[in-house]
Design a protein around this motif. Structure first.
Motif, PDB file in Angstrom:
ATOM      1  N   VAL B   9      -0.044   7.760   5.827  1.00 51.68           N
ATOM      2  CA  VAL B   9       1.004   6.845   6.270  1.00 51.68           C
ATOM      3  C   VAL B   9       2.210   7.687   6.649  1.00 51.68           C
ATOM      4  CG1 VAL B   9       2.427   4.858   5.663  1.00 51.68           C
ATOM      5  CG2 VAL B   9       0.139   5.116   4.659  1.00 51.68           C
ATOM      6  N   LEU B  10       2.624   7.568   7.909  1.00 50.92           N
ATOM      7  CA  LEU B  10       3.718   8.402   8.410  1.00 50.92           C
ATOM      8  C   LEU B  10       4.876   7.523   8.855  1.00 50.92           C
ATOM      9  CD1 LEU B  10       1.481  10.458  10.882  1.00 50.92           C
ATOM     10  CD2 LEU B  10       2.082  11.116   8.535  1.00 50.92           C
ATOM     11  N   LEU B 107      -2.566  -7.051  13.489  1.00 51.12           N
ATOM     12  CA  LEU B 107      -3.955  -6.717  13.167  1.00 51.12           C
ATOM     13  C   LEU B 107      -4.192  -6.835  11.668  1.00 51.12           C
ATOM     14  CD1 LEU B 107      -3.994  -3.745  15.637  1.00 51.12           C
ATOM     15  CD2 LEU B 107      -5.482  -5.758  15.810  1.00 51.12           C
ATOM     16  N   ILE B 108      -5.456  -6.865  11.280  1.00 48.00           N
ATOM     17  CA  ILE B 108      -5.770  -6.947   9.847  1.00 48.00           C
ATOM     18  C   ILE B 108      -6.497  -5.676   9.405  1.00 48.00           C
ATOM     19  CG2 ILE B 108      -5.772  -9.475   9.755  1.00 48.00           C
ATOM     20  CD1 ILE B 108      -8.802  -9.465   9.952  1.00 48.00           C
ATOM     21  N   PRO B 109      -6.332  -5.301   8.132  1.00 46.56           N
ATOM     22  CA  PRO B 109      -6.901  -4.029   7.666  1.00 46.56           C
ATOM     23  C   PRO B 109      -8.405  -3.917   7.936  1.00 46.56           C
ATOM     24  CG  PRO B 109      -5.516  -4.993   5.953  1.00 46.56           C
ATOM     25  CD  PRO B 109      -5.584  -5.998   7.065  1.00 46.56           C
ATOM     26  N   ASP B 110      -9.090  -5.069   7.867  1.00 43.70           N
ATOM     27  CA  ASP B 110     -10.534  -5.051   8.041  1.00 43.70           C
ATOM     28  C   ASP B 110     -10.956  -4.604   9.439  1.00 43.70           C
ATOM     29  OD1 ASP B 110      -9.383  -7.347   6.349  1.00 43.70           O
ATOM     30  OD2 ASP B 110     -11.269  -6.787   5.383  1.00 43.70           O
ATOM     31  N   ALA B 122      -3.999   5.602  15.827  1.00 39.76           N
ATOM     32  CA  ALA B 122      -2.819   5.292  15.015  1.00 39.76           C
ATOM     33  C   ALA B 122      -2.582   3.783  15.050  1.00 39.76           C
ATOM     34  CB  ALA B 122      -1.605   6.023  15.557  1.00 39.76           C
ATOM     35  N   VAL B 123      -2.216   3.241  13.906  1.00 35.22           N
ATOM     36  CA  VAL B 123      -1.925   1.816  13.846  1.00 35.22           C
ATOM     37  C   VAL B 123      -0.500   1.640  13.339  1.00 35.22           C
ATOM     38  CG1 VAL B 123      -2.623  -0.413  12.891  1.00 35.22           C
ATOM     39  CG2 VAL B 123      -4.346   1.337  13.316  1.00 35.22           C
ATOM     40  N   PRO B 133      -5.316  -1.310   1.597  1.00 35.20           N
ATOM     41  CA  PRO B 133      -6.503  -1.872   2.249  1.00 35.20           C
ATOM     42  C   PRO B 133      -6.810  -1.215   3.599  1.00 35.20           C
ATOM     43  CG  PRO B 133      -5.110  -3.632   1.382  1.00 35.20           C
ATOM     44  CD  PRO B 133      -4.341  -2.350   1.238  1.00 35.20           C
ATOM     45  N   TRP B 134      -5.768  -0.792   4.315  1.00 32.47           N
ATOM     46  CA  TRP B 134      -5.995  -0.111   5.594  1.00 32.47           C
ATOM     47  C   TRP B 134      -6.729   1.207   5.389  1.00 32.47           C
ATOM     48  CZ3 TRP B 134      -5.155  -1.796  10.480  1.00 32.47           C
ATOM     49  CH2 TRP B 134      -4.373  -2.948  10.638  1.00 32.47           C
ATOM     50  N   LEU B 135      -6.254   1.966   4.439  1.00 30.19           N
ATOM     51  CA  LEU B 135      -6.862   3.283   4.217  1.00 30.19           C
ATOM     52  C   LEU B 135      -8.286   3.126   3.699  1.00 30.19           C
ATOM     53  CD1 LEU B 135      -3.710   5.045   2.717  1.00 30.19           C
ATOM     54  CD2 LEU B 135      -4.646   5.293   5.038  1.00 30.19           C
TER      55      LEU B 135
END
Lengths: 551, 168
Positions: B9-10, B107-110, B122-123, B133-135
């Motif tokens: 996460v940046l 957007l959703i993590p899934d 990149a999101v 949940p994203w990672l």
């Protein structure tokens, strides 16, 4: 049958674990229903009128006896002792508890089944001819190609959020039993002039409020190019399919608005860029999957069984069942036995857990452990020795599965309608039951002959009313249920959309109206003419006159 | 906004420029496609330019400029609108774009793994978003059934290829 390898197993098991986490987050309140909705839909879990509904995929309608037993077990343990087989060859459970759905998926994974992509705007379960591998008129086995498509379409990273749901059907036979021309993509396995196997690609068929018959997009796609061609077809749709209006979002509208030629041109342009790449299928994989569908060890017979013909002569009830429910098999001495899930007065497509277990037993005993689900909401034992048909028929009778009405008026296709579905305008099931009772006399049913009667509770057309010889559509008129009748629809290789015959009827009148239509046909028909043939010869005029009087 | 990129996460260093002027300080700027097309020459002097591509626009319009831009941002108006997945693949696989492709929108993590597979690297998420949940979703599935913009071997090929051949 296809058996999972380590990759298939890992993917399905990962999905179960993922869904278990998602349900836990929902149950704890961490996810709202709104946030949970897209996640549950990816696993076939709908929220219906009264409860959740879980739709389990039956890939291309093929079940082993072990899988069928598992479906029975799930019906008994997690539901109310029955399941509903659908027009997409799937099975639905109407009363699962949310907290138990991950366990259901885990149980399904044990027998190599899942609920992946049975809902949502993605590529749904690919359907196929229920007589695959048994039919005499088959160019090639559609299960091979359906399994290849199943894998390619599962968790497709680009095509999981399409403008709308997407349905593919495959047939390998000259007679289309898979209704490919009313699918988003219909595939016919063919041989070209050089004798090579390949595919005719159709697109843009569909029902719903704008019914359309698919257009031919390409006459021949070679085996190795199947996935690249499909990918090109889907990419053009994903980029240009309409997203401004849910009712115009299916590929049929895109194909219609662009024209089939222009759609085909765009697909060809995309295909040219990808066909020689990684998407071309290795022969080794085609061979691997083909081997999974090798013939079972058939016995060799010289011709028809004499004992079988003797029994037909002796037992009128058996003869009647054979006439409607038994179809010719490619191997001498074998037959395809259809099991009707349309008992007189019953709910089309429903089967109890006990019936599912019984069918699994019959499959083990008489059909190499194989069962099929037909899109007409019936079951099939694909490989039965003619000598065993009598025993099978008696056994089916003991569990109320011997109704001799396949392809006849009692073989009604109906959606769940307003009894279950939140989209419906009208009930389908009680009307279907009333019609089934009205035409409950089996002698009369056989005398009327081949005819399809399809009922949908709303314009979404899950009961495929557009392509029923007689189609019935539930409509809402100021809060009252009415039914509109169409005539002349058909879902076969000469697919056509039925035409509305006149003003709608209430439920009671509808039963009488169908009676009138049938009587008109019987009075008009010539020798050996089916309902659809008579209708095509006479046109709708005599039917309209009988229903509404001369104008 | 935060950026999820390469498993981390940046803080997003990119800015958005609404107009192109001589006074624009050196830095990394996203500009609209229209602005880029109108002010190409003026913008080229800045250190890095990214273009925000509307999701109904064919990425081919960027073909002549891809060696001059460092990033493309794909706007997803809703998580259910999957056009961006096809845009990303077209950029990577047909146009050979090597810069950053970022996904923006609700957007959703899934969807993370699908985005990565299609070439999005990149999101953009809210600073307050739970990135856990994203990672997790990025690495969930180990096997794949189909080729995409990543280099993962689809099952139908991997099954018939010796491991050393896959590596080479």
């Amino acid at each position: 049958m296809y058996a999972y390898d380590a990759i298939d197993r890992e993917l399905v098991e990962t999905r179960v674990a993922e869904f278990r986490e998602q349900v836990a987050r929902r149950v704890s309140g961490e996810l709202t229903e709104e946030q949970f909705r897209p996640l549950r839909l990816m696993n076939g879990l709908y929220l219906q009128l009264h409860a959740y509904m879980l739709r389990v995929a039956v890939p291309y309608g093929v079940l082993s006896s072990a899988q069928m037993r598992k479906l029975a077990h799930i019906a008994r343990r997690y539901d109310r002792g029955y399941g509903h087989f659908t027009t997409r060859q799937n099975i639905q459970y109407n009363w699962p508890k949310l907290e138990e759905t991950p366990d259901i998926l885990a149980e399904l994974a044990e027998v190599e089944m899942h609920a992946i992509q049975t809902s949502g705007n993605c590529i749904r379960n690919t359907t196929a001819d229920q007589f695959a591998g048994a039919a005499a008129d088959e160019v090639d086995d559609p299960r091979i190609w359906s399994e290849i498509i199943r894998q390619w379409s599962t968790f497709h990273p680009e095509f999981s959020f399409l403008p709308r749901k997407f349905k593919i059907a495959v047939t390998g036979a000259q007679k289309d039993r898979a209704a490919i021309k009313v699918h988003d993509i219909g595939i016919v396995i063919v041989r070209n002039d050089a004798g090579e196997l390949g595919f005719q690609m159709w697109a843009g068929g569909g029902q719903g409020r704008t019914p359309m018959i698919a257009k031919l997009i390409r006459g021949f796609v070679a085996e190795r190019d199947l996935l690249s061609y499909l990918e090109a077809m889907l990419r053009v749709y994903n980029r240009h399919g309409r997203r401004d209006n849910k009712y115009k979002a299916r590929i049929k509208i895109l194909v219609h608005e662009l024209g089939a030629d222009e759609y085909a041109r765009q697909v060809e342009a995309e295909w040219a860029r990808i066909r020689e790449g990684v998407l071309s299928l290795p022969q080794a994989e085609i061979d691997r999957i083909r081997a999974a569908f090798d013939e079972p060890p058939f016995e060799r017979f010289e011709g028809d069984s004499r004992a079988f013909h003797g029994k037909r002569f002796e037992d009128r009830g058996f003869q009647r069942w054979v006439r409607s429910n038994v179809k010719p098999h490619k191997k001498p001495g074998y037959a395809i036995a259809n099991i009707s899930l349309k008992p007189v007065g019953g709910i089309p497509g429903d089967a109890t857990a006990d019936q599912m277990d019984a069918v699994a037993d019959f499959a083990d005993r008489w059909s190499f452990g194989e069962v099929r689900v037909a899109h007409e909401q019936n079951l099939v034992l694909p490989h039965v020795r003619q000598d065993d048909l009598y025993g099978l028929w008696l056994a089916l009778g003991a569990v109320d599965l011997d109704t001799p009405n396949i392809g006849l008026l009692g073989d009604i296709i109906a959606c769940p309608g307003l009894d279950y579905c939140s989209l419906a305008n009208a009930r389908s099931i009680p009307l279907s039951q009333a019609l089934s009772e009205r035409f409950g006399d089996l002698d009369r049913l056989h005398d009327i002959g081949e005819i399809s009667l399809n009922i949908s509770g709303c314009i979404n057309a899950c009961g495929h009313h557009h392509v029923g010889n007689i189609g019935i559509l539930g409509v809402d008129k100021k809060g009252e249920e009415f039914y509109q009748i169409t005539l002349g629809g058909r879902a076969d290789e000469d697919a056509a959309v039925g035409r509305i015959v006149g003003r709608a009827f209430d439920a009671h009148e509808t039963v009488d109206a169908v009676e009138t239509i049938v009587e008109t046909y019987v009075a008009q028909r010539r020798d050996g003419e089916r309902f659809i043939d008579t209708l095509e010869r006479t046109g709708p005029a005599p039917f309209k006159e009988a229903l509404y009087g001369a104008d | 906004m935060a950026l999820i990129k390469q498993g981390r996460v940046l803080q997003d260093r990119w800015q958005t420029a609404e107009t192109a002027t001589e006074a624009l300080k050196p830095g990394a700027y996203f500009v609209s496609l229209e602005l880029w097309q109108a002010e190409r020459e003026l913008l080229r002097g800045k250190t890095a330019i990214g273009i925000t591509l509307p999701n109904d626009t064919d990425p081919e319009v960027l073909a002549p400029d891809l060696d001059r831009i460092a990033a493309v941002a794909l706007r997803f108006p809703a998580f259910t609108d999957g056009r961006g997945f096809s845009q990303a693949r077209t950029l990577r696989e047909h146009l050979g774009f090597r810069g950053e492709i970022r996904a923006e929108g609700p957007l959703i993590p899934d969807q993370h793994q699908f985005l990565l597979r299609c070439g999005v690297d990149a999101v953009v998420v809210d600073d307050a978003a739970d990135t856990g949940p994203w990672l997790a979703a990025a690495r969930r599935y180990r096997s794949v059934y189909q080729p995409a913009a990543d280099d993962r071997i689809p099952a139908y090929r991997g099954r018939h290829t010796a491991p050393q051949a896959i590596a080479s």
